[in-house]
Design a protein around this motif. Structure first.
Motif, PDB file in Angstrom:
ATOM      1  N   ILE A  24      -2.386  17.429  -5.632  1.00  0.00           N
ATOM      2  CA  ILE A  24      -3.522  17.828  -4.794  1.00  0.00           C
ATOM      3  C   ILE A  24      -4.327  16.596  -4.379  1.00  0.00           C
ATOM      4  O   ILE A  24      -4.718  16.452  -3.211  1.00  0.00           O
ATOM      5  CB  ILE A  24      -4.412  18.850  -5.539  1.00  0.00           C
ATOM      6  CG1 ILE A  24      -3.675  20.163  -5.695  1.00  0.00           C
ATOM      7  CG2 ILE A  24      -5.746  19.042  -4.829  1.00  0.00           C
ATOM      8  CD1 ILE A  24      -4.329  21.139  -6.672  1.00  0.00           C
ATOM      9  N   THR A  25      -4.566  15.699  -5.322  1.00  0.00           N
ATOM     10  CA  THR A  25      -5.334  14.489  -5.026  1.00  0.00           C
ATOM     11  C   THR A  25      -4.578  13.599  -4.044  1.00  0.00           C
ATOM     12  O   THR A  25      -5.171  13.069  -3.091  1.00  0.00           O
ATOM     13  CB  THR A  25      -5.642  13.707  -6.323  1.00  0.00           C
ATOM     14  OG1 THR A  25      -6.303  14.574  -7.243  1.00  0.00           O
ATOM     15  CG2 THR A  25      -6.534  12.509  -6.036  1.00  0.00           C
ATOM     16  N   ALA A  26      -3.270  13.457  -4.250  1.00  0.00           N
ATOM     17  CA  ALA A  26      -2.455  12.652  -3.331  1.00  0.00           C
ATOM     18  C   ALA A  26      -2.499  13.236  -1.923  1.00  0.00           C
ATOM     19  O   ALA A  26      -2.637  12.495  -0.934  1.00  0.00           O
ATOM     20  CB  ALA A  26      -1.018  12.565  -3.840  1.00  0.00           C
ATOM     21  N   ALA A  27      -2.407  14.554  -1.820  1.00  0.00           N
ATOM     22  CA  ALA A  27      -2.462  15.207  -0.502  1.00  0.00           C
ATOM     23  C   ALA A  27      -3.834  14.990   0.140  1.00  0.00           C
ATOM     24  O   ALA A  27      -3.929  14.722   1.348  1.00  0.00           O
ATOM     25  CB  ALA A  27      -2.170  16.699  -0.643  1.00  0.00           C
ATOM     26  N   ALA A  28      -4.895  15.083  -0.645  1.00  0.00           N
ATOM     27  CA  ALA A  28      -6.247  14.878  -0.113  1.00  0.00           C
ATOM     28  C   ALA A  28      -6.414  13.457   0.402  1.00  0.00           C
ATOM     29  O   ALA A  28      -6.993  13.233   1.478  1.00  0.00           O
ATOM     30  CB  ALA A  28      -7.285  15.179  -1.190  1.00  0.00           C
ATOM     31  N   VAL A  29      -5.897  12.468  -0.345  1.00  0.00           N
ATOM     32  CA  VAL A  29      -5.986  11.075   0.103  1.00  0.00           C
ATOM     33  C   VAL A  29      -5.196  10.897   1.404  1.00  0.00           C
ATOM     34  O   VAL A  29      -5.676  10.253   2.344  1.00  0.00           O
ATOM     35  CB  VAL A  29      -5.469  10.108  -0.995  1.00  0.00           C
ATOM     36  CG1 VAL A  29      -5.369   8.682  -0.460  1.00  0.00           C
ATOM     37  CG2 VAL A  29      -6.377  10.144  -2.217  1.00  0.00           C
ATOM     38  N   ARG A  30      -4.012  11.465   1.478  1.00  0.00           N
ATOM     39  CA  ARG A  30      -3.182  11.344   2.682  1.00  0.00           C
ATOM     40  C   ARG A  30      -3.872  11.971   3.892  1.00  0.00           C
ATOM     41  O   ARG A  30      -3.859  11.422   4.990  1.00  0.00           O
ATOM     42  CB  ARG A  30      -1.818  11.996   2.436  1.00  0.00           C
ATOM     43  CG  ARG A  30      -0.934  12.116   3.652  1.00  0.00           C
ATOM     44  CD  ARG A  30      -0.584  10.816   4.353  1.00  0.00           C
ATOM     45  NE  ARG A  30       0.107   9.900   3.472  1.00  0.00           N
ATOM     46  CZ  ARG A  30      -0.055   8.582   3.497  1.00  0.00           C
ATOM     47  NH1 ARG A  30      -0.900   8.026   4.355  1.00  0.00           N
ATOM     48  NH2 ARG A  30       0.607   7.804   2.690  1.00  0.00           N
ATOM     49  N   ILE A  31      -4.504  13.137   3.690  1.00  0.00           N
ATOM     50  CA  ILE A  31      -5.154  13.851   4.801  1.00  0.00           C
ATOM     51  C   ILE A  31      -6.470  13.174   5.210  1.00  0.00           C
ATOM     52  O   ILE A  31      -6.724  12.965   6.398  1.00  0.00           O
ATOM     53  CB  ILE A  31      -5.410  15.327   4.420  1.00  0.00           C
ATOM     54  CG1 ILE A  31      -4.068  16.067   4.288  1.00  0.00           C
ATOM     55  CG2 ILE A  31      -6.316  16.009   5.435  1.00  0.00           C
ATOM     56  CD1 ILE A  31      -4.169  17.417   3.598  1.00  0.00           C
TER      57      ILE A  31
END
Length: 194
Positions: A24-31
């Motif tokens: 979830i954190t990785a996706a948030a950083v990417r977005i």
């Protein structure tokens, strides 16, 4: 040996437990920060002065020209990055460093090359330790970015006040470290005990 086995076992099960939060954190950083990589990688000084690559979630904009000292409220720290730093979520990937044996759960925070080179005399005993995610100096300076934000010259204050104090604290830890003490430091980091 007990500490080494504990570190690797706890890091393995820690990664198994928090992998959804990592995703979830990785996706948030990417977005929220699509202009660069998800992870921040930096060369740090490990045990016996050996360099290793520290892995964290990226919290800053790409291409900034700031110092190695982070100050709360800096423009190079993104809003998501500030949130991740506030709750220490940016440090979750360091479990991988612990699993690999580069780091421990408890020990001195790993310095960038340059700071470790300034250790002299008995203070060099700190380098015999595996660096940690948390430790006594980390607990004392858990609000370091806010403290630095109040200084007229944050870099100078870090170099002349905070860093020497951390060296003193870490040297004391090096002399007196034990497994029971490490468990207490972990619990204090998690706000489970005082």
């Amino acid at each position: 040996m007990l500490k080494f086995v504990f570190d690797r076992t706890a890091a393995f099960f820690g990664l198994l437990t928090v992998w959804p939060l990592l995703l979830i954190t990785a996706a948030a950083v990417r977005i929220k920060m699509p202009d660069g990589p998800v992870f921040f990688r930096q060369s740090r000084v490990g045990r016996n002065g050996r360099l290793f690559t520290l892995v964290k979630f990226r919290t800053m904009s790409v291409g900034h020209n700031g110092s190695c000292v982070s100050v709360a409220g800096e423009s190079r720290i993104t809003p998501l990055g500030a949130f991740l730093r506030r709750f220490k979520l940016d440090e979750m990937p360091e479990l991988w460093n612990v699993l690999k044996g580069d780091m421990s759960f408890v020990g001195p925070r790993p310095d960038v090359p340059g700071y470790a080179d300034r250790l002299e005399g008995e203070a060099r005993a700190i380098l015999a330790l595996r660096p940690g995610i948390t430790g006594p100096a980390t607990l004392k300076y858990r609000n370091e970015e806010e403290l630095l934000a109040k200084q007229a010259d944050p870099q100078r204050y870090n170099d002349e006040v905070i860093w020497p104090d951390k060296v003193r604290i870490n040297l004391d830890y090096a002399r007196n470290a034990n497994f029971a003490g490490d468990i207490k430091i972990i619990l204090q980091t998690l706000h489970i005990c005082k």
